[in-house]
Design a protein around this motif. Structure first.
Motif, PDB file in Angstrom:
ATOM      1  N   ALA A   1     -21.114  -2.922  17.242  1.00 11.49           N
ATOM      2  CA  ALA A   1     -21.057  -1.635  17.312  1.00 11.49           C
ATOM      3  C   ALA A   1     -19.776  -1.130  16.272  1.00 11.49           C
ATOM      4  O   ALA A   1     -20.153   0.019  15.673  1.00 11.49           O
ATOM      5  CB  ALA A   1     -21.160  -0.865  18.797  1.00 11.49           C
ATOM      6  N   ALA A   2     -18.894  -1.711  16.688  1.00  6.63           N
ATOM      7  CA  ALA A   2     -17.778  -1.181  15.868  1.00  6.63           C
ATOM      8  C   ALA A   2     -17.709  -1.489  14.313  1.00  6.63           C
ATOM      9  O   ALA A   2     -17.407  -0.521  13.653  1.00  6.63           O
ATOM     10  CB  ALA A   2     -16.451  -1.960  16.313  1.00  6.63           C
TER      11      ALA A   2
ATOM     12  N   ARG B   1      -9.416  -0.883   7.026  1.00  3.53           N
ATOM     13  CA  ARG B   1      -9.596   0.255   8.409  1.00  3.53           C
ATOM     14  C   ARG B   1      -9.451  -0.557   9.457  1.00  3.53           C
ATOM     15  O   ARG B   1     -10.458  -1.278   9.654  1.00  3.53           O
ATOM     16  CB  ARG B   1     -10.343   1.295   7.984  1.00  3.53           C
ATOM     17  N   GLY B   2      -8.939  -0.320  10.479  1.00  5.96           N
ATOM     18  CA  GLY B   2      -9.022  -0.830  11.759  1.00  5.96           C
ATOM     19  C   GLY B   2     -10.337  -0.753  12.400  1.00  5.96           C
ATOM     20  O   GLY B   2     -10.804   0.311  12.460  1.00  5.96           O
ATOM     21  N   LEU B   3     -10.897  -1.635  12.918  1.00  6.47           N
ATOM     22  CA  LEU B   3     -12.179  -1.760  13.708  1.00  6.47           C
ATOM     23  C   LEU B   3     -11.740  -1.262  15.245  1.00  6.47           C
ATOM     24  O   LEU B   3     -10.914  -1.853  15.734  1.00  6.47           O
ATOM     25  CB  LEU B   3     -13.024  -2.976  13.884  1.00  6.47           C
ATOM     26  N   GLU B   4     -12.410  -0.153  15.615  1.00  2.00           N
ATOM     27  CA  GLU B   4     -12.227   0.381  17.044  1.00  2.00           C
ATOM     28  C   GLU B   4     -13.114  -0.479  17.866  1.00  2.00           C
ATOM     29  O   GLU B   4     -14.398   0.272  18.134  1.00  2.00           O
ATOM     30  CB  GLU B   4     -12.350   1.898  17.027  1.00  2.00           C
TER      31      GLU B   4
ATOM     32  N   ALA C   1     -27.088  -8.178  14.332  1.00  2.00           N
ATOM     33  CA  ALA C   1     -25.943  -8.881  13.424  1.00  2.00           C
ATOM     34  C   ALA C   1     -26.788  -9.031  12.110  1.00  2.00           C
ATOM     35  O   ALA C   1     -25.903  -9.103  11.086  1.00  2.00           O
ATOM     36  CB  ALA C   1     -25.365 -10.091  14.309  1.00  2.00           C
ATOM     37  N   ARG C   2     -27.806  -9.702  12.207  1.00  2.00           N
ATOM     38  CA  ARG C   2     -28.624 -10.357  11.061  1.00  2.00           C
ATOM     39  C   ARG C   2     -28.891  -9.018  10.290  1.00  2.00           C
ATOM     40  O   ARG C   2     -28.797  -9.118   8.749  1.00  2.00           O
ATOM     41  CB  ARG C   2     -29.786 -10.901  11.444  1.00  2.00           C
ATOM     42  N   ALA C   3     -29.369  -7.949  10.947  1.00  3.04           N
ATOM     43  CA  ALA C   3     -29.527  -6.703  10.094  1.00  3.04           C
ATOM     44  C   ALA C   3     -28.393  -6.128   9.201  1.00  3.04           C
ATOM     45  O   ALA C   3     -28.529  -5.670   8.042  1.00  3.04           O
ATOM     46  CB  ALA C   3     -30.145  -5.702  10.996  1.00  3.04           C
ATOM     47  N   LEU C   4     -27.223  -6.337   9.842  1.00  2.00           N
ATOM     48  CA  LEU C   4     -25.842  -5.621   9.336  1.00  2.00           C
ATOM     49  C   LEU C   4     -25.731  -6.644   8.287  1.00  2.00           C
ATOM     50  O   LEU C   4     -25.203  -6.182   7.290  1.00  2.00           O
ATOM     51  CB  LEU C   4     -24.784  -5.728  10.393  1.00  2.00           C
ATOM     52  N   SER C   5     -25.744  -7.879   8.239  1.00  2.00           N
ATOM     53  CA  SER C   5     -25.518  -8.868   7.332  1.00  2.00           C
ATOM     54  C   SER C   5     -26.344  -8.839   6.033  1.00  2.00           C
ATOM     55  O   SER C   5     -25.834  -8.869   4.881  1.00  2.00           O
ATOM     56  CB  SER C   5     -25.825 -10.431   8.114  1.00  2.00           C
ATOM     57  N   THR C   6     -27.391  -8.248   6.419  1.00  2.00           N
ATOM     58  CA  THR C   6     -28.531  -8.088   5.172  1.00  2.00           C
ATOM     59  C   THR C   6     -27.947  -6.746   4.116  1.00  2.00           C
ATOM     60  O   THR C   6     -27.925  -6.606   2.907  1.00  2.00           O
ATOM     61  CB  THR C   6     -29.870  -7.560   5.582  1.00  2.00           C
ATOM     62  N   ARG C   7     -27.298  -5.849   5.062  1.00  2.00           N
ATOM     63  CA  ARG C   7     -26.667  -4.557   4.405  1.00  2.00           C
ATOM     64  C   ARG C   7     -25.583  -5.321   3.578  1.00  2.00           C
ATOM     65  O   ARG C   7     -25.245  -4.668   2.337  1.00  2.00           O
ATOM     66  CB  ARG C   7     -26.219  -3.702   5.441  1.00  2.00           C
ATOM     67  N   PHE C   8     -24.818  -6.144   4.007  1.00  2.00           N
ATOM     68  CA  PHE C   8     -23.505  -6.636   3.303  1.00  2.00           C
ATOM     69  C   PHE C   8     -23.929  -7.619   2.297  1.00  2.00           C
ATOM     70  O   PHE C   8     -23.126  -7.755   1.101  1.00  2.00           O
ATOM     71  CB  PHE C   8     -22.579  -7.131   4.384  1.00  2.00           C
ATOM     72  N   LYS C   9     -24.920  -8.220   2.310  1.00  2.00           N
ATOM     73  CA  LYS C   9     -25.397  -9.128   1.280  1.00  2.00           C
ATOM     74  C   LYS C   9     -26.093  -8.372   0.164  1.00  2.00           C
ATOM     75  O   LYS C   9     -27.286  -8.621  -0.455  1.00  2.00           O
ATOM     76  CB  LYS C   9     -26.203 -10.051   1.916  1.00  2.00           C
ATOM     77  N   GLY C  10     -25.417  -7.271  -0.460  1.00  2.00           N
ATOM     78  CA  GLY C  10     -25.978  -6.745  -1.677  1.00  2.00           C
ATOM     79  C   GLY C  10     -26.908  -5.691  -1.424  1.00  2.00           C
ATOM     80  O   GLY C  10     -27.546  -5.101  -2.269  1.00  2.00           O
ATOM     81  N   GLY C  11     -26.769  -5.200  -0.214  1.00  2.00           N
ATOM     82  CA  GLY C  11     -27.646  -3.958   0.283  1.00  2.00           C
ATOM     83  C   GLY C  11     -26.882  -2.700   0.551  1.00  2.00           C
ATOM     84  O   GLY C  11     -27.569  -1.613   0.716  1.00  2.00           O
ATOM     85  N   LEU C  12     -25.601  -2.672   0.273  1.00  2.00           N
ATOM     86  CA  LEU C  12     -24.793  -1.503   0.119  1.00  2.00           C
ATOM     87  C   LEU C  12     -25.092  -0.706  -0.788  1.00  2.00           C
ATOM     88  O   LEU C  12     -25.240  -1.282  -1.842  1.00  2.00           O
ATOM     89  CB  LEU C  12     -23.189  -1.680   0.638  1.00  2.00           C
ATOM     90  N   THR C  13     -24.803   0.699  -0.989  1.00  2.00           N
ATOM     91  CA  THR C  13     -24.972   1.562  -2.157  1.00  2.00           C
ATOM     92  C   THR C  13     -23.769   2.473  -2.147  1.00  2.00           C
ATOM     93  O   THR C  13     -22.787   2.416  -1.100  1.00  2.00           O
ATOM     94  CB  THR C  13     -26.189   2.421  -1.801  1.00  2.00           C
ATOM     95  N   GLY C  14     -23.934   3.289  -3.314  1.00  2.00           N
ATOM     96  CA  GLY C  14     -22.830   4.576  -3.227  1.00  2.00           C
ATOM     97  C   GLY C  14     -22.881   5.303  -2.214  1.00  2.00           C
ATOM     98  O   GLY C  14     -21.821   6.179  -1.966  1.00  2.00           O
ATOM     99  N   GLY C  15     -23.836   5.593  -1.630  1.00  2.00           N
ATOM    100  CA  GLY C  15     -24.332   6.324  -0.580  1.00  2.00           C
ATOM    101  C   GLY C  15     -23.432   5.595   0.699  1.00  2.00           C
ATOM    102  O   GLY C  15     -23.016   6.687   1.569  1.00  2.00           O
TER     103      GLY C  15
ATOM    104  N   LEU D   1     -19.100 -11.432  10.058  1.00  2.00           N
ATOM    105  CA  LEU D   1     -18.995  -9.968   9.571  1.00  2.00           C
ATOM    106  C   LEU D   1     -17.667  -9.493   9.598  1.00  2.00           C
ATOM    107  O   LEU D   1     -17.181  -8.733   8.463  1.00  2.00           O
ATOM    108  CB  LEU D   1     -19.839  -9.042  10.136  1.00  2.00           C
ATOM    109  N   ARG D   2     -16.916  -9.360  10.623  1.00  2.00           N
ATOM    110  CA  ARG D   2     -15.617  -8.927  10.773  1.00  2.00           C
ATOM    111  C   ARG D   2     -14.752  -9.589   9.818  1.00  2.00           C
ATOM    112  O   ARG D   2     -13.891  -8.907   8.850  1.00  2.00           O
ATOM    113  CB  ARG D   2     -14.862  -9.025  11.969  1.00  2.00           C
ATOM    114  N   ALA D   3     -14.771 -11.068   9.713  1.00  2.00           N
ATOM    115  CA  ALA D   3     -13.912 -11.486   8.712  1.00  2.00           C
ATOM    116  C   ALA D   3     -14.288 -11.159   7.224  1.00  2.00           C
ATOM    117  O   ALA D   3     -13.611 -11.201   6.354  1.00  2.00           O
ATOM    118  CB  ALA D   3     -14.201 -13.250   8.960  1.00  2.00           C
ATOM    119  N   GLN D   4     -15.470 -10.969   7.073  1.00  2.00           N
ATOM    120  CA  GLN D   4     -15.906 -10.480   5.568  1.00  2.00           C
ATOM    121  C   GLN D   4     -15.261  -8.832   5.289  1.00  2.00           C
ATOM    122  O   GLN D   4     -14.942  -9.015   4.228  1.00  2.00           O
ATOM    123  CB  GLN D   4     -17.244 -10.092   5.462  1.00  2.00           C
ATOM    124  N   LEU D   5     -15.267  -8.183   6.391  1.00  2.00           N
ATOM    125  CA  LEU D   5     -14.381  -6.994   6.092  1.00  2.00           C
ATOM    126  C   LEU D   5     -13.173  -7.112   5.720  1.00  2.00           C
ATOM    127  O   LEU D   5     -12.422  -6.325   4.902  1.00  2.00           O
ATOM    128  CB  LEU D   5     -14.770  -5.897   7.087  1.00  2.00           C
ATOM    129  N   GLU D   6     -12.427  -8.126   6.693  1.00  2.00           N
ATOM    130  CA  GLU D   6     -11.077  -8.354   6.606  1.00  2.00           C
ATOM    131  C   GLU D   6     -10.674  -8.665   5.207  1.00  2.00           C
ATOM    132  O   GLU D   6      -9.603  -8.514   4.471  1.00  2.00           O
ATOM    133  CB  GLU D   6     -10.618  -9.040   7.575  1.00  2.00           C
TER     134      GLU D   6
END
Length: 228
Positions: free
Chosen positions: A26-27, A71-74, A107-121, A190-195
């Protein structure tokens, strides 16, 4: 690892593991939905393929790109565990299993976003500066900068299972524990990837527009174009 016993205490341990996974996920999702900023991205890592209405040119060697600053994860604190309120039953074990499985799917759905699924939006409008572009490059042409839609966390539907597949047993508690632990591992990855900082690999092709860059850069490009 270790022996798993059919006890309320073990059920509480499993629930605490699952709760940790859910709160971390969720964070991460809240962090992403709050809007990516320039310091979340590794300097110099946004490539031409990520850009939609922008043309890059060379401007020399360029400075060393700055490292990302996370940015810190809350992450919410875990709720206190009251072993006495847990009941070791088929219904409870089945409910827990479904919750932990949903956490893995999220978790897998979030991983899909980070595997080339993010956009300028997913980037806050007007946030990016020169530092996210490859060292030595500069923007020589920009378009109207129509914002791209934000990516979404698309969960796969829960599989359909026959009733009675969950039994009141130490083996079932162990199965549930493994599912919850898998969700925690995915969340930690996922957190390690953000860091480590986001890079061009996290963003879809042609998804970052001039609307994502600082207005001063767009004005500079427009002025230089009209003077040339």
């Amino acid at each position: 690892s270790g022996e798993v016993r059919l006890t309320r205490r073990q059920l509480a341990i499993n629930q605490r593991i699952g709760q940790a996974a859910l709160k971390r996920l969720a964070a991460i999702e809240a962090w992403l939905n709050d809007g990516i900023i320039a310091s979340d991205i590794c300097g110099g890592s946004i490539g031409t393929k990520n850009l939609s209405d922008i043309v890059l040119g060379r401007a020399g060697d360029g400075p060393i790109a700055p490292p990302p600053t996370l940015r810190g994860l809350e992450v919410e604190k875990l709720n206190p565990t009251n072993v006495g309120r847990f009941s070791v039953s088929t219904g409870q074990l089945r409910t827990n299993q479904r919750i932990y499985q949903a956490a893995v799917r999220r978790a897998r759905a979030l991983s899909t976003r980070f595997k080339g699924g993010l956009t300028g939006g997913d980037i806050r409008d007007g946030e990016l500066g020169w530092e996210v572009l490859p060292p030595g490059s500069m923007m020589v042409q920009s378009g109207l900068g129509s914002p791209q839609p934000r990516s979404r966390t698309r969960l796969r539907p829960a599989p359909t299972r026959r009733g009675g597949a969950v039994a009141v047993s130490a083996q079932q508690l162990r199965i549930n524990q493994k599912i919850a632990q898998a969700a925690v591992r995915e969340a930690n990855r996922l957190r390690a990837q953000l860091e480590a900082g986001l890079t061009r690999e996290n963003f879809a092709p042609d998804s970052i527009t001039s609307a994502d860059f600082q207005e001063s850069i767009a004005r500079q490009i427009t002025a230089e174009s009209s003077n040339s």
